[in-house]
Scaffold this active site. Structure first.
Site, mmCIF file in Angstrom:
data_model
loop_
_atom_site.group_PDB
_atom_site.id
_atom_site.type_symbol
_atom_site.label_atom_id
_atom_site.label_comp_id
_atom_site.label_asym_id
_atom_site.label_seq_id
_atom_site.Cartn_x
_atom_site.Cartn_y
_atom_site.Cartn_z
ATOM 1 N N TYR A 142 -5.750 -7.288 -3.491
ATOM 2 C CA TYR A 142 -4.297 -7.204 -3.478
ATOM 3 C C TYR A 142 -3.871 -6.627 -2.136
ATOM 4 O O TYR A 142 -4.400 -5.604 -1.702
ATOM 5 C CB TYR A 142 -3.805 -6.291 -4.611
ATOM 6 C CG TYR A 142 -2.306 -6.145 -4.687
ATOM 7 C CD1 TYR A 142 -1.496 -7.223 -5.036
ATOM 8 C CD2 TYR A 142 -1.689 -4.924 -4.416
ATOM 9 C CE1 TYR A 142 -0.117 -7.087 -5.117
ATOM 10 C CE2 TYR A 142 -0.312 -4.779 -4.498
ATOM 11 C CZ TYR A 142 0.467 -5.864 -4.852
ATOM 12 O OH TYR A 142 1.836 -5.725 -4.928
ATOM 13 N N ASP A 237 -7.601 -3.871 5.112
ATOM 14 C CA ASP A 237 -6.469 -3.323 4.372
ATOM 15 C C ASP A 237 -6.950 -2.032 3.708
ATOM 16 O O ASP A 237 -7.573 -2.045 2.647
ATOM 17 C CB ASP A 237 -5.962 -4.330 3.339
ATOM 18 C CG ASP A 237 -4.752 -3.787 2.573
ATOM 19 O OD1 ASP A 237 -4.371 -2.619 2.807
ATOM 20 O OD2 ASP A 237 -4.198 -4.534 1.736
ATOM 21 N N LYS A 265 -0.033 4.593 0.930
ATOM 22 C CA LYS A 265 -0.470 5.558 -0.079
ATOM 23 C C LYS A 265 -0.720 6.957 0.515
ATOM 24 O O LYS A 265 0.241 7.638 0.839
ATOM 25 C CB LYS A 265 -1.653 4.986 -0.856
ATOM 26 C CG LYS A 265 -1.211 3.681 -1.549
ATOM 27 C CD LYS A 265 -2.093 3.116 -2.609
ATOM 28 C CE LYS A 265 -1.343 1.989 -3.319
ATOM 29 N NZ LYS A 265 -1.972 0.694 -3.314
HETATM 30 C C1 LIG Z 1 -1.120 -0.611 -2.987
HETATM 31 C C2 LIG Z 1 -1.698 -1.602 -2.045
HETATM 32 C C3 LIG Z 1 -0.895 -2.420 -1.241
HETATM 33 C C4 LIG Z 1 0.604 -2.450 -1.379
HETATM 34 O O1 LIG Z 1 1.207 -1.243 -1.074
HETATM 35 P P1 LIG Z 1 2.707 -0.964 -1.612
HETATM 36 O O2 LIG Z 1 3.038 0.351 -1.011
HETATM 37 O O3 LIG Z 1 2.602 -0.958 -3.107
HETATM 38 O O4 LIG Z 1 3.557 -2.068 -1.113
HETATM 39 C C5 LIG Z 1 -1.497 -3.222 -0.298
HETATM 40 N N1 LIG Z 1 -2.829 -3.252 -0.160
HETATM 41 C C6 LIG Z 1 -3.642 -2.490 -0.923
HETATM 42 C C7 LIG Z 1 -5.116 -2.534 -0.707
HETATM 43 C C8 LIG Z 1 -3.112 -1.660 -1.901
HETATM 44 O O5 LIG Z 1 -3.920 -0.936 -2.682
#
Ligand SMILES: *Cc1c(COP(=O)(O)O)cnc(C)c1O
Length: 428
Positions: A142, A237, A265
């Site tokens: 994701y 990511d 995060k």
């Molecule tokens: C949570 C997450 C996202 C998206 O971040 P948001 O702040 O929810 O838009 C993208 N990549 C990874 C790996 C994530 O865990």
């Protein structure tokens, strides 16, 4: 009717599904989500006064647990000086320098407001820099909800078993190629056929959005070598893994240097912050230094920067990551023991304080393997764990988090409750 049930009824009339982010609605596990009244340390308290040991930790940001006093102080004193300026402030420079110090590959960085914005902007930059359009991602990873990434995505998309989202133009989705995680041969084959069309490979270095899946030895090194050979950019990511799986994130743990890194995060300590950064020759293409446009009214927000700085500084304490990893290993071992005692097949793992457990004999190397786990048993287990005051992510396809606020006693208490809950789930 409980107060949470009442609020959920009201919520459903004004918010789609009653929530502002899909997995919060508990659809995959059944029942009504609890509404939170307050949170402190490792615990949440709901509006009916019930308390839970929290392993969701706001889905990753809260590595120090809830309402950590040092972060609270930083937020308070920043807010007293005004909470958004629309002009630069010192905290943006400090946080950028701190990130570069912890992740040397992130030589320059741009702050945004979410992980979604970070990956979206990083892909735009990669496309501009390479003058190519195609991106490779991995099934079950994701990368936020931007159009290009809602193809075989993890997190809520996986939880709800959704096909690729309506509203994403087919022409755009056709530029996103997906392959199974950990499948080096398939990546090599794709590069052989389409290497010169690939702008970027984007990957969650440890998958945390279809449950927890560790990379096999050599997988990321192979991605790095293929990208180098074909002029493709490697994007890690690290929105979830950054400052979570170790002080320098997954790139430090794995010893692989990406061209671009996306963060979120933990970097905001629970405030809305994302970031993308990496090689200076690439980052200098971003406006106003270069032509790749990207902006934000609240980007670099002083209160959010202060929360991120205070959080990261706490993680610099000697032994911080070691202690967290030790407690996480203890939790995971406890879950594995409990499952064995109940004769339930289980595959579990962790990296730092990011962890996951699947009810399957495994191995789980990719999203297809993850989907073989017993999601119905997970749903019953989840209901039983909640009743026993433990909050796990309400999906078999989400990872868990341990914070520095979780004590050994919390972990032992949790293991006992999870064990008993598995008995409840098997009986019910
Ligand atoms: C949570 C997450 C996202 C998206 O971040 P948001 O702040 O929810 O838009 C993208 N990549 C990874 C790996 C994530 O865990």
């Amino acid at each position: 009717m409980s107060r949470s049930e009442e609020l959920f009824e009201r919520a459903k009339a004004v918010l789609p599904g009653g929530v502002n982010s899909p997995v919060r609605a508990f659809r995959a596990v059944g029942g009504t989500p609890f509404f939170v009244a307050k949170a402190e340390g490792a615990r949440l308290t709901d509006v009916d006064g019930k308390s839970y040991v929290d392993y969701v930790c706001s889905w990753g940001p809260l590595i120090l647990g809830h309402a950590h006093p040092a972060v609270l102080d930083a937020i308070r004193s920043a807010a007293e000086r005004g909470w958004t300026y629309g002009a630069p402030c010192e905290a943006e420079v400090e946080l950028a320098e701190l990130v570069r110090c912890r992740m040397p590959a992130v030589e320059m960085v741009r702050f945004v407001n979410s992980g979604t914005e970070a990956t979206m902007a990083a892909l735009r930059l990669a496309r501009a820099a390479t003058q190519r359009d195609v991106v490779l991602k991995f099934e079950g990873c994701y990368h936020g909800h931007a159009d290009s990434f809602l193809v075989k995505a993890g997190s809520g998309v996986a939880t709800l078993g959704l096909p690729d989202s309506p509203g994403v133009p087919a022409a755009l989705a056709s530029l996103t190629v997906t392959l199974p995680f950990n499948d080096t041969l398939a990546v090599e084959e794709l590069f052989r056929r389409r290497g010169d069309a690939l702008a970027a490979v984007i990957v969650e270095p440890y998958v945390g959005n279809s449950g927890f899946i560790a990379p096999e030895a050599g997988f990321h090194a192979a991605l790095r070598a293929l990208c180098d050979r074909h002029g493709t950019l490697l994007i890690f990511d690290e929105v979830m893994t950054g400052f979570r799986v170790g002080p320098g994130g997954a790139q430090e743990r794995l010893g692989v240097r990406p061209d671009l890194t996306t963060l979120g995060k933990i970097i905001g300590g629970g405030m809305p912050v994302g970031a993308y950064g990496g090689r200076p020759d690439l980052m200098r293409l971003v406006a106003p230094e270069g032509p790749v446009y990207q902006a934000g009214t609240l980007a670099g927000n002083p209160v959010a920067m202060a929360a991120g700085l205070a959080t990261l500084r706490q993680t610099e304490r000697v032994g911080f990551y070691e202690a967290l990893e030790r407690r996480t290993a203890r939790l995971v071992a406890g879950i594995v023991d409990a499952a064995r005692r109940h004769a339930v097949p289980v595959t579990a793992g962790h990296a730092g304080s990011l962890w996951g457990a699947y009810f399957t004999a495994g191995p789980v190397r990719n999203f297809t393997d993850a989907k073989r786990s017993d999601a119905a048993l997970f749903a019953r287990w989840h209901r039983a764990t909640l009743a026993r005051g433990v909050f796990l992510a309400p999906s078999a396809f989400e990872a868990g988090f341990v914070s520095s606020a979780h004590t050994d006693a919390d972990i032992d208490h949790t293991i006992a409750q999870l064990d008993a809950a598995l008995g409840d789930a098997l009986a019910g």
